[in-house]
Design a protein around this motif. Structure first.
Motif, mmCIF file in Angstrom:
data_model
loop_
_atom_site.group_PDB
_atom_site.id
_atom_site.type_symbol
_atom_site.label_atom_id
_atom_site.label_comp_id
_atom_site.label_asym_id
_atom_site.label_seq_id
_atom_site.Cartn_x
_atom_site.Cartn_y
_atom_site.Cartn_z
ATOM 1 N N ASP A 1 0.856 -1.186 0.000
ATOM 2 C CA ASP A 1 0.000 0.000 0.000
ATOM 3 C C ASP A 1 0.890 1.233 0.000
ATOM 4 O O ASP A 1 2.032 1.190 0.467
ATOM 5 N N ASP A 2 0.357 2.328 -0.544
ATOM 6 C CA ASP A 2 1.018 3.623 -0.382
ATOM 7 C C ASP A 2 0.232 4.415 0.653
ATOM 8 O O ASP A 2 -1.002 4.340 0.707
ATOM 9 N N LEU A 3 0.932 5.147 1.485
ATOM 10 C CA LEU A 3 0.353 5.764 2.689
ATOM 11 C C LEU A 3 0.852 7.188 2.853
ATOM 12 O O LEU A 3 1.901 7.554 2.324
ATOM 13 N N ILE A 4 0.096 7.967 3.635
ATOM 14 C CA ILE A 4 0.602 9.258 4.113
ATOM 15 C C ILE A 4 0.744 9.145 5.631
ATOM 16 O O ILE A 4 -0.214 8.783 6.327
ATOM 17 N N VAL A 5 1.953 9.420 6.133
ATOM 18 C CA VAL A 5 2.218 9.417 7.578
ATOM 19 C C VAL A 5 2.453 10.852 8.029
ATOM 20 O O VAL A 5 3.242 11.579 7.413
ATOM 21 N N THR A 6 1.758 11.260 9.083
ATOM 22 C CA THR A 6 1.898 12.612 9.637
ATOM 23 C C THR A 6 2.308 12.520 11.097
ATOM 24 O O THR A 6 1.703 11.758 11.866
ATOM 25 N N ARG A 7 3.315 13.301 11.479
ATOM 26 C CA ARG A 7 3.723 13.338 12.893
ATOM 27 C C ARG A 7 2.883 14.389 13.619
ATOM 28 O O ARG A 7 2.931 15.573 13.296
ATOM 29 N N LEU A 8 2.108 13.945 14.600
ATOM 30 C CA LEU A 8 1.233 14.838 15.361
ATOM 31 C C LEU A 8 1.811 15.198 16.725
ATOM 32 O O LEU A 8 1.362 16.148 17.361
ATOM 33 N N GLY A 9 2.798 14.443 17.193
ATOM 34 C CA GLY A 9 3.412 14.688 18.493
ATOM 35 C C GLY A 9 4.635 13.810 18.642
ATOM 36 O O GLY A 9 4.980 13.043 17.731
ATOM 37 N N ASP A 10 5.302 13.899 19.788
ATOM 38 C CA ASP A 10 6.519 13.106 20.002
ATOM 39 C C ASP A 10 6.259 11.614 19.832
ATOM 40 O O ASP A 10 7.088 10.885 19.276
ATOM 41 N N GLU A 11 5.110 11.162 20.321
ATOM 42 C CA GLU A 11 4.785 9.730 20.276
ATOM 43 C C GLU A 11 3.430 9.500 19.617
ATOM 44 O O GLU A 11 2.682 8.606 19.990
ATOM 45 N N ALA B 1 -6.167 -5.349 5.538
ATOM 46 C CA ALA B 1 -4.837 -5.976 5.493
ATOM 47 C C ALA B 1 -3.788 -5.081 6.144
ATOM 48 O O ALA B 1 -2.892 -5.562 6.851
ATOM 49 N N ASP B 2 -3.902 -3.766 5.924
ATOM 50 C CA ASP B 2 -2.960 -2.814 6.531
ATOM 51 C C ASP B 2 -3.065 -2.850 8.059
ATOM 52 O O ASP B 2 -2.054 -2.832 8.763
ATOM 53 N N GLU B 3 -4.303 -2.882 8.555
ATOM 54 C CA GLU B 3 -4.504 -2.912 10.004
ATOM 55 C C GLU B 3 -3.889 -4.179 10.604
ATOM 56 O O GLU B 3 -3.175 -4.124 11.610
ATOM 57 N N ALA B 4 -4.138 -5.313 9.968
ATOM 58 C CA ALA B 4 -3.586 -6.580 10.465
ATOM 59 C C ALA B 4 -2.059 -6.559 10.418
ATOM 60 O O ALA B 4 -1.384 -6.999 11.369
ATOM 61 N N HIS B 5 -1.503 -6.032 9.333
ATOM 62 C CA HIS B 5 -0.048 -5.963 9.161
ATOM 63 C C HIS B 5 0.580 -5.080 10.233
ATOM 64 O O HIS B 5 1.555 -5.460 10.887
ATOM 65 N N LEU B 6 0.026 -3.904 10.433
ATOM 66 C CA LEU B 6 0.589 -2.950 11.391
ATOM 67 C C LEU B 6 0.459 -3.466 12.823
ATOM 68 O O LEU B 6 1.388 -3.347 13.631
ATOM 69 N N LYS B 7 -0.675 -4.072 13.133
ATOM 70 C CA LYS B 7 -0.870 -4.609 14.485
ATOM 71 C C LYS B 7 0.051 -5.797 14.750
ATOM 72 O O LYS B 7 0.527 -5.991 15.877
ATOM 73 N N MET C 1 -0.293 9.887 12.609
ATOM 74 C CA MET C 1 -1.488 9.501 11.855
ATOM 75 C C MET C 1 -1.053 8.825 10.567
ATOM 76 O O MET C 1 -0.169 9.323 9.862
ATOM 77 N N VAL C 2 -1.672 7.682 10.269
ATOM 78 C CA VAL C 2 -1.401 6.948 9.027
ATOM 79 C C VAL C 2 -2.705 6.899 8.227
ATOM 80 O O VAL C 2 -3.740 6.484 8.754
ATOM 81 N N VAL C 3 -2.644 7.334 6.978
ATOM 82 C CA VAL C 3 -3.817 7.290 6.094
ATOM 83 C C VAL C 3 -3.580 6.216 5.050
ATOM 84 O O VAL C 3 -2.609 6.276 4.292
ATOM 85 N N ALA C 4 -4.481 5.227 5.006
ATOM 86 C CA ALA C 4 -4.334 4.062 4.131
ATOM 87 C C ALA C 4 -5.463 4.012 3.103
ATOM 88 O O ALA C 4 -6.529 4.609 3.299
ATOM 89 N N ASN C 5 -5.223 3.287 2.026
ATOM 90 C CA ASN C 5 -6.229 3.140 0.971
ATOM 91 C C ASN C 5 -7.325 2.165 1.366
ATOM 92 O O ASN C 5 -7.080 1.194 2.083
ATOM 93 N N ALA C 6 -8.522 2.408 0.833
ATOM 94 C CA ALA C 6 -9.705 1.640 1.217
ATOM 95 C C ALA C 6 -9.553 0.149 0.966
ATOM 96 O O ALA C 6 -9.854 -0.684 1.831
ATOM 97 N N GLY C 7 -9.089 -0.201 -0.224
ATOM 98 C CA GLY C 7 -9.017 -1.605 -0.600
ATOM 99 C C GLY C 7 -8.048 -2.412 0.234
ATOM 100 O O GLY C 7 -8.128 -3.643 0.286
ATOM 101 N N ASN C 8 -7.109 -1.718 0.888
ATOM 102 C CA ASN C 8 -6.084 -2.391 1.686
ATOM 103 C C ASN C 8 -6.268 -2.198 3.189
ATOM 104 O O ASN C 8 -5.424 -2.648 3.973
ATOM 105 N N ALA C 9 -7.328 -1.518 3.603
ATOM 106 C CA ALA C 9 -7.468 -1.090 4.996
ATOM 107 C C ALA C 9 -7.393 -2.262 5.977
ATOM 108 O O ALA C 9 -6.658 -2.207 6.971
#
Length: 367
Positions: free
Chosen positions: A102-112, A125-131, A115-123
């Motif tokens: 998947d291609d993603l946009i990652v934004t740093r909102l604080g030290d820890e 699978a992305d959640e399972a992968h990241l977890k 936010m990760v924005v993922a595509n609908a078709g992969n949502a």
């Protein structure tokens, strides 16, 4: 929509029905494809004024904790710890072969806090992968239930200001949390200046009442979203990017810091280094067909001698530029602007030039 009963529906489906949307299936969702104005007028309205898109099919993940940056560094070819507060970056989930999951946009909102924005078709699978990866880090992955809206076009900032939002501090590829449970970024999938706003449904309905009451704003469906992003030379995962495509072939190595190419420990790092050492066999390029005949995804390309040269991954008509536009993958030696190829369109050889991207210039607000 017979046969589409299994599709997920947007939280604001009633709003789109009231606006006269024509729906169709996309990435497991029932999505507005067009509105009464039609694709050409929707496309041009976004280029000239403001297009409003419901992108709630996409997924927002909040990644938090002392190990949040380290988790993202493992999951993606990015240096999350080096991101400044509110900075956004394009990045990827890669598989072990360096294919783009998947291609993603990652934004740093604080030290820890990221936010990760993922595509609908992969949502899912992305959640399972990241977890799964998160088990090795002191970090939490929280999928958010938000309405997600995109406001795109040259008058987008003025329209949001008129709706009471403070947008002046945001520049291109930055994101903030302007209110509790809100996320607002400034990027855009059209090539125009634009904003993405993730927010609770109640707040979204209140904001939409202001936005849709502004004559500069018009709803835009997926069909025009596709022609806008194609003119801007931007990829669609599942067409231009896939688990069989690596960032080098996709001409997206600019998104990966040079030091990580050499020494990163992200998933797929060794495979990507091997590809870079050898050089990718194919490259993603812009394609400009001669005449008025669009060349669609899946069309095979040949060289002047009839040898296989590549394949079109996205193609259609570019309303802003006034001619057909496409992109695809060609053999690396052919990936130079001006190279003449031929597309096989139902048995007819259509001449196609390899062209520089984008077809329509980007007009992002970079401050």
């Amino acid at each position: 929509m017979a046969g589409d009963e299994h599709l997920k529906t947007l939280p604001l489906e009633d709003v789109h029905k009231a606006a006269g949307a024509r729906f169709g299936g996309f990435a497991g969702w029932s999505m507005p494809l067009t509105y009464p104005a039609g694709v050409m007028k929707e496309h041009q309205h976004c280029r000239e004024h403001v297009g409003l898109f419901d992108i709630s099919h996409m997924k927002l993940f909040l990644v938090t904790g002392p190990g949040a940056a380290a988790l993202i560094d493992r999951a993606c070819p990015i240096d999350a710890g080096a991101l400044e507060q509110s900075q956004s970056k394009l990045t990827f989930f890669l598989n072990d072969q360096a294919g783009i999951r998947d291609d993603l946009i990652v934004t740093r909102l604080g030290d820890e806090r990221f936010m990760v924005v993922a595509n609908a078709g992969n949502a899912a699978a992305d959640e399972a992968h990241l977890k799964s990866l998160a088990k090795d880090f002191d970090a939490e992955v929280e999928p958010l239930d938000r309405v997600f809206l995109a406001v795109q076009g040259p008058e987008a900032a003025e329209v949001l200001r008129a709706a009471g939002l403070d947008v002046d501090a945001l520049t291109f590829m930055h994101g903030v949390e302007p209110r509790a449970n809100w996320f607002m970024s400034r990027s855009g999938y059209t090539g125009e200046d634009g904003f993405e706003i993730g927010l609770p449904e109640k707040d979204a309905r209140e904001l939409l009442a202001k936005l849709t009451g502004d004559e500069r704003v018009q709803w835009i469906g997926l069909a025009a979203r596709d022609s806008l992003r194609l003119e801007a030379g931007l990829c669609l995962h599942g067409q231009d990017l896939s688990p069989e495509t690596d960032p080098a072939s996709a001409a997206l190595m600019w998104a990966i810091p040079k030091e990580l190419r050499a020494s990163g420990t992200f998933v797929g790092a060794d495979a990507l280094r091997a590809i870079l050492e050898k050089g990718p066999a194919t490259k993603r390029v812009g394609l400009k067909p001669e005449g008025r005949q669009p060349v669609r995804a899946g069309t095979k390309l040949t060289d002047a001698d009839g040898n296989p040269a590549g394949e079109v991954t996205s193609g259609g008509f570019g309303p802003s530029v006034g001619y057909p536009v496409a992109m695809g993958y060609v053999s690396t030696p052919l990936a130079k602007a001006g190279t003449k190829l031929f597309a096989d369109v139902r048995g007819t050889k259509v001449p196609v030039d390899v062209a520089a991207l984008p077809f329509s210039p980007h007009r992002y607000h970079k401050g």
